[in-house]
Design a protein around this motif. Structure first.
Motif, PDB file in Angstrom:
ATOM      1  N   SER A  50    -109.961  33.758 -84.029  1.00  0.00           N
ATOM      2  CA  SER A  50    -109.889  35.085 -83.206  1.00  0.00           C
ATOM      3  C   SER A  50    -108.638  34.302 -81.864  1.00  0.00           C
ATOM      4  O   SER A  50    -107.736  33.848 -82.193  1.00  0.00           O
ATOM      5  CB  SER A  50    -111.143  35.619 -82.466  1.00  0.00           C
ATOM      6  N   PHE A  51    -109.323  34.409 -80.709  1.00  0.00           N
ATOM      7  CA  PHE A  51    -108.411  33.752 -79.803  1.00  0.00           C
ATOM      8  C   PHE A  51    -109.481  32.861 -78.752  1.00  0.00           C
ATOM      9  O   PHE A  51    -109.931  33.448 -77.717  1.00  0.00           O
ATOM     10  CB  PHE A  51    -107.833  34.917 -79.094  1.00  0.00           C
ATOM     11  N   GLY A  52    -109.944  31.760 -79.159  1.00  0.00           N
ATOM     12  CA  GLY A  52    -110.726  30.938 -78.225  1.00  0.00           C
ATOM     13  C   GLY A  52    -112.252  31.014 -78.905  1.00  0.00           C
ATOM     14  O   GLY A  52    -112.897  30.405 -78.107  1.00  0.00           O
ATOM     15  N   ASP A 104    -118.566  33.467 -63.756  1.00  0.00           N
ATOM     16  CA  ASP A 104    -117.832  32.042 -63.910  1.00  0.00           C
ATOM     17  C   ASP A 104    -117.118  31.653 -62.522  1.00  0.00           C
ATOM     18  O   ASP A 104    -117.357  30.376 -62.012  1.00  0.00           O
ATOM     19  CB  ASP A 104    -117.039  31.857 -65.132  1.00  0.00           C
ATOM     20  N   PHE A 105    -116.404  32.608 -62.131  1.00  0.00           N
ATOM     21  CA  PHE A 105    -115.426  32.147 -60.844  1.00  0.00           C
ATOM     22  C   PHE A 105    -115.470  32.918 -59.898  1.00  0.00           C
ATOM     23  O   PHE A 105    -114.688  32.695 -58.939  1.00  0.00           O
ATOM     24  CB  PHE A 105    -113.941  32.373 -61.809  1.00  0.00           C
ATOM     25  N   CYS A 110    -118.843  38.898 -74.186  1.00  0.00           N
ATOM     26  CA  CYS A 110    -118.927  37.589 -73.184  1.00  0.00           C
ATOM     27  C   CYS A 110    -117.554  36.798 -72.994  1.00  0.00           C
ATOM     28  O   CYS A 110    -117.790  35.795 -72.238  1.00  0.00           O
ATOM     29  CB  CYS A 110    -120.203  36.757 -73.568  1.00  0.00           C
ATOM     30  N   TYR A 111    -116.630  37.396 -73.653  1.00  0.00           N
ATOM     31  CA  TYR A 111    -115.523  36.731 -73.427  1.00  0.00           C
ATOM     32  C   TYR A 111    -114.495  37.438 -72.307  1.00  0.00           C
ATOM     33  O   TYR A 111    -114.796  38.542 -72.595  1.00  0.00           O
ATOM     34  CB  TYR A 111    -114.480  36.461 -74.689  1.00  0.00           C
ATOM     35  N   ASN A 158    -111.940  32.843 -73.102  1.00  0.00           N
ATOM     36  CA  ASN A 158    -112.849  31.946 -73.629  1.00  0.00           C
ATOM     37  C   ASN A 158    -114.116  32.278 -72.796  1.00  0.00           C
ATOM     38  O   ASN A 158    -114.204  33.304 -71.969  1.00  0.00           O
ATOM     39  CB  ASN A 158    -112.618  30.437 -73.153  1.00  0.00           C
ATOM     40  N   THR A 159    -115.320  31.554 -73.029  1.00  0.00           N
ATOM     41  CA  THR A 159    -116.582  31.758 -72.231  1.00  0.00           C
ATOM     42  C   THR A 159    -117.093  30.346 -71.867  1.00  0.00           C
ATOM     43  O   THR A 159    -116.947  29.421 -72.980  1.00  0.00           O
ATOM     44  CB  THR A 159    -117.504  32.850 -72.941  1.00  0.00           C
ATOM     45  N   CYS A 160    -118.041  30.160 -71.181  1.00  0.00           N
ATOM     46  CA  CYS A 160    -118.881  29.143 -71.034  1.00  0.00           C
ATOM     47  C   CYS A 160    -118.324  27.638 -70.963  1.00  0.00           C
ATOM     48  O   CYS A 160    -117.121  27.531 -70.402  1.00  0.00           O
ATOM     49  CB  CYS A 160    -119.911  28.955 -72.119  1.00  0.00           C
ATOM     50  N   MET A 161    -118.752  26.709 -71.443  1.00  0.00           N
ATOM     51  CA  MET A 161    -118.353  25.484 -71.027  1.00  0.00           C
ATOM     52  C   MET A 161    -116.854  24.943 -71.151  1.00  0.00           C
ATOM     53  O   MET A 161    -116.232  24.492 -70.191  1.00  0.00           O
ATOM     54  CB  MET A 161    -119.136  24.473 -71.911  1.00  0.00           C
ATOM     55  N   PRO A 162    -116.175  25.431 -72.178  1.00  0.00           N
ATOM     56  CA  PRO A 162    -114.610  25.134 -72.554  1.00  0.00           C
ATOM     57  C   PRO A 162    -113.985  25.543 -71.092  1.00  0.00           C
ATOM     58  O   PRO A 162    -112.661  24.970 -71.016  1.00  0.00           O
ATOM     59  CB  PRO A 162    -114.309  25.580 -73.639  1.00  0.00           C
TER      60      PRO A 162
END
Lengths: 719, 209
Positions: A185-187, A299-300, A321-322, A341-345
């Protein structure tokens, strides 16, 4: 496909692709694998039966098992996960682990008519595996070998047609870097070093189109249960049950920032047709469920909305969640601006900048813009972060002087440190490129913590310039839960002894979210979380943050529920970020979720009656197999006969951090050594494991139909 | 554009929306009350992000910007109409726009975040029905075109004839099917990318300036 063979839930077929011989064969799923559910359970059974546990993970004899389960693509929400099982090439003991992948490919694979694909042997030249329903072929991939995952996925999708989904490895996997993943998909990615295993087999990608269907025994019931779940049980991402910002219908808003950040003033600012407000999202309304999670804001902060185009995620999931971003500032550095993306990366990229970061356009945007660059770079090269340990290891090695000590002067002087010091987003691309291309000593970071610490002497205070054992290092950025090379995935820091127990049980980070979904969900502690958890598991089962209590029977119940439950989710397959439905957002339900929902779905999809106890029994079978396989690997590969000593040993920092506090005082999350040993005793007893060795007894294994595993343990002198 | 120009008068009727079914509303100057009842902005309409279908229950509004790619529309469609779960035979189509669609949109193209559901236009002069050698595609009293499974031989002529290839032959049953406007996709859409505005509300909005 199941609509043709009459099977409900399962597709009915396991595919076997041998890359050495080119043979492609099929086996019936249910006779051998029904007891193992699917996904993780099926994968473990295949590896146990077919791959000796001292096999070199990157050798021809090694196998990789892609698998979905009876609930995957059955219509059940959040069933878009694919589990991939294989032998670890990086963690202590080199035992069984998994990659877990979302996106859309699990649905495509199931619709094509398969429950699993066993990839074995080794190809001489780069190939990709193409699945179009019953047509399966091994195709030349030389034109995409050496390409990043975005280009490889786009090329193969274009070549094969507009209904094909793709997952590919990047240069990291091709170069056999242990810290490698595959990206779809994308990430959306699956990690655990699967990139290196596929790279060793010269498999660049899997390309899938499925025009079939999953047969469902009671389709109306599945639809009604899904509607019930989305209306009454689902909150935001990680099933956080109260909105971050007050909403007019809601009794509570979050006591601390959580993952239900959608609100009327939160917009997808970069939607092409103009900003879209998340509005309010009351309980009972299906059509607003996707607006609840705004992971970018979690996240930000609200600055993230400036670059948000929409939200994304996996097939069948109403909770997105993305966040899908278009980050203009990256264009100034000739870097791609599209990031999802989501979370750690994406959230921890500042760790690559140990001397600090600088904002780009707006105050406080550095973490987000660098996060976008880092997430895109990691996915481009197919590098896996080991749930953050990759860049924590870099950060710790840099700040303690170990990095400069181990890297030769010529290489050190050639590294563009000015990019790091300038907070330039090209720095993180440089880091991932060096790791993926195995360039210089710097790229040892890609070995993963266990092999890296051994090579750089970071596992022995006398062997490195910092004079500390980094596993035990009392340091705010030390995530190592033990000495096995992987971090806690919500352990002692917020899930007390329960989280620490299940964080220790795997051969990679545990990926268990049962507890964190409650402890950090933002709902009031006494009025919601403690009351609901005690409703399910009894008095004293649930601790307040930073106010831990000694271990007790009900806490062990919670730990066992979470440990076994994760196996269920990765076998069914259901998303463990969302399930189980523990806490509800509904005041009318008194915020009590529905832990029987999984069994209700299984009954409606498969058409046989399953209870929660049935599900837990099947899941525990997989837990026992995991433990037995871990014991066998430790014996064969490390000559260890004791998992309690050699696998379950918790790092010192867990007990020694915050020296001004004693364990169980309010204000600290540190654990107590004596209490921990008691926790292990109680958990082993609950699991039917020997208290001295932590290895399952024959009686336990036979209870779950695993006499063959008991025989193997006995043959090795482990029981 | 002739249809669209005439649409600028305030006589919003189901018949006029029928003429626009499946077409982007770009180029239309909708009143603020109409934009409000459809839950979209003038900018989204101008950018071609909004498409409508005239359903018996009301006006189906598709806002591409709100589509999050979860495929729940396809899931609910097939659970409701086919007793199974599938993308390919779904009467509402999003998966084929999700990866690398023939329009150059999708996750594996440059326009990564452009994906949206699409469905049957219920054409007044249906290419699918005209092409069917068995006369299996018929319009009921409600105006909805359906496939008579008794007559259908699964030849796929309807799929080929439809400019958008909406009718789909089920590989398992060898029967074609197409959207019957049941609304299951709308009911289960978690982002509001698919919504139905009741005709009374459309009419009321049309009467406000």
């Amino acid at each position: 496909m199941s609509v043709l063979n009459g099977i409900n839930g399962w597709a009915g077929t396991v595919l076997r692709v041998n890359l050495t011989t080119g043979s492609i064969t099929r086996e019936d799923t249910l006779p051998k694998y029904k007891d193992y559910i699917g996904g993780m359970g099926l994968g473990y059974k295949v590896i146990f039966d077919e791959v000796p546990l001292d096999t070199d993970p990157l050798s021809e004899a090694s196998k990789v098992v892609f698998a979905v389960g009876p609930l995957t693509a059955s219509g059940v929400p959040c069933s878009g996960r694919m589990n991939v099982s294989f032998l670890s090439c990086w963690s202590k003991g080199y035992s069984i682990i998994d990659a877990h992948m979302g996106g859309h490919i699990a649905h495509a694979f199931k619709y094509a008519g398969y429950d699993a694909m066993i990839v074995e042997g080794q190809s001489a030249a780069p190939v990709y595996i193409k699945i179009e329903d019953e047509k399966v072929s091994i195709e030349d991939a030389s034109h995409v070998w050496g390409k990043g995952t975005f280009e490889a996925n786009a090329t193969l999708a274009k070549e094969n047609g507009d209904e094909f989904d793709v997952v590919s490895i990047g240069q990291a996997g091709e170069n056999l870097v242990p810290m490698s993943c595959m990206v779809t998909s994308f990430g959306n990615s699956g990690g655990g070093g699967v990139g290196a295993l596929l790279g060793s087999k010269k498999v660049k990608a899997l390309v899938v189109r499925g025009t079939g269907a999953v047969k469902v025994a009671r389709p109306t019931e599945v639809r009604l249960l899904s509607n019930y779940m989305i209306k009454e049980l689902v909150g935001g991402n990680n099933n956080h049950p109260v909105p971050t910002y007050p909403q007019s219908w809601a009794e509570y808003s979050a006591t601390s920032a959580n993952r239900w950040a959608g609100a009327p003033h939160i917009h997808w600012e970069k939607a092409p047709g103009g900003p879209i407000s998340a509005g309010e999202q009351p309980v009972g309304q299906i059509n607003v469920a996707a607006m609840r999670c705004n992971k970018g804001v979690f996240d930000f902060g609200e600055i993230s909305t400036k670059y948000t185009v929409k939200v994304g995620g996996c097939s069948s999931c109403p909770v997105r969640c993305y966040t899908e971003y278009d980050m203009d500032p990256l264009a100034d550095y000739d870097l791609p601006t599209h990031v999802s993306n989501t979370c750690m990366p994406i959230i921890k990229m500042a760790e690559w900048y140990p001397e600090g970061t600088k904002d780009f356009v707006d105050e406080g945007d550095a973490k987000m813009i660098l996060g976008g660059a880092g997430a895109r770079a990691a996915d481009e090269y197919g590098v896996w972060c080991n749930y953050g340990n990759l860049y924590e290891d870099f950060n710790m090695a840099y700040t303690t002087g170990v990095l400069q000590d181990v890297i030769p002067e010529d290489e050190w002087n050639e590294i563009p440190w000015d990019l790091m010091k300038d907070g330039d987003p090209r720095w993180v691309y440089e880091c991932y490129r060096r790791i993926a291309m195995k360039e210089g000593v710097f790229s040892d970071l890609g070995l993963g913590t266990y092999r890296l610490y051994e090579k750089w002497g970071m596992d022995d205070a006398s062997k490195n310039v910092a004079g500390v054992n980094f596993y035990d290092f009392v340091h705010g950025k030390n995530f190592n839960i033990g000495h096995n090379g992987y971090p806690r995935h919500h352990g002692p820091e917020n899930c007390w002894q329960a989280g620490t127990l299940y964080s220790m049980m795997y051969n990679r980070d545990c990926m268990v979210h049962h507890m964190i979904n409650v402890t950090s969900n933002g709902a009031p502690f006494e009025a919601v979380n403690k009351r609901v958890m005690e409703h399910f598991f009894g008095e004293g089962c649930f601790d307040k943050q930073k106010a831990y209590t000694p271990i007790n029977e009900n806490k062990i119940k919670v730990a066992k529920w979470a440990f076994n439950g994760k196996q269920w989710h990765d076998s069914a397959t259901l998303c463990n970020w969302m399930y189980p439905m523990t806490i509800s957002p509904s005041k009318q339900r008194e915020y009590i979720g529905d832990l029987d929902l999984d069994a209700k779905y299984m009954s409606a999809v498969v058409g046989e009656d399953y209870t929660r106890e049935d599900i837990e029994f099947m899941s525990e079978r997989i837990s026992q197999l995991l433990r037995a396989m871990t014991a066998i690997s430790f014996k064969l590969n490390l000559d260890s006969s004791n998992l309690r000593q050699d696998h379950d040993k918790v790092s010192d920092w867990v007990f020694d951090k915050e020296p001004d506090f004693k364990p169980f005082e309010e204000g600290t999350v540190k654990l107590d050594r004596e209490d921990w040993e008691k926790s292990l005793d109680m958990f082993y007893e609950a699991m039917g494991w020997d208290k001295e060795t932590g290895i399952p007894t024959r009686e336990t294994l036979e209870k779950f139909g695993l006499a063959d595993a008991a025989d193997k343990l006995e043959e090795l002198g482990l029981i | 554009m002739a249809d669209k120009t005439r649409f600028l008068d305030k006589d919003y009727t189901r018949r006029q929306f029928l003429k626009l079914s499946g077409k982007s509303l770009a180029g239309l100057a909708l009143s603020s009350s109409m934009l409000s009842v459809m839950g979209v902005t003038a900018q989204a309409v101008a950018e071609g992000k909004v498409t409508t279908w005239a359903f018996p229950q009301g006006l189906l509004v598709v806002n591409a910007d709100k589509c999050v790619g979860c495929q729940r529309c396809e899931i609910n469609c097939t659970l409701t109409n086919d007793g199974c779960c599938s993308s390919y035979i779904s009467r509402v189509k999003v998966t084929r726009n999700l990866y690398s669609s023939r329009n150059g949109n999708g996750l594996y193209t440059e326009n990564n975040w452009v994906y949206f559901p699409d469905t049957c236009r219920q054409c007044a002069d249906p290419a699918c029905g005209n092409a069917c050698p068995m006369g299996a595609i018929y319009a009921g009293e409600d105006g909805i075109r359906r496939v008579d499974a008794e007559k259908c031989v699964g030849c796929g002529a309807c799929t080929q004839a439809c400019p958008w290839h909406m009718p789909t032959v089920n590989p398992a049953t060898k029967k074609s099917s197409k959207c019957v406007m049941c609304g299951a996709c709308v009911e289960g859409c978690p982002s509001g990318a698919l919504s139905i505005v009741l005709w009374d509300d459309v009419t009321a909005a049309a009467q406000q300036v």
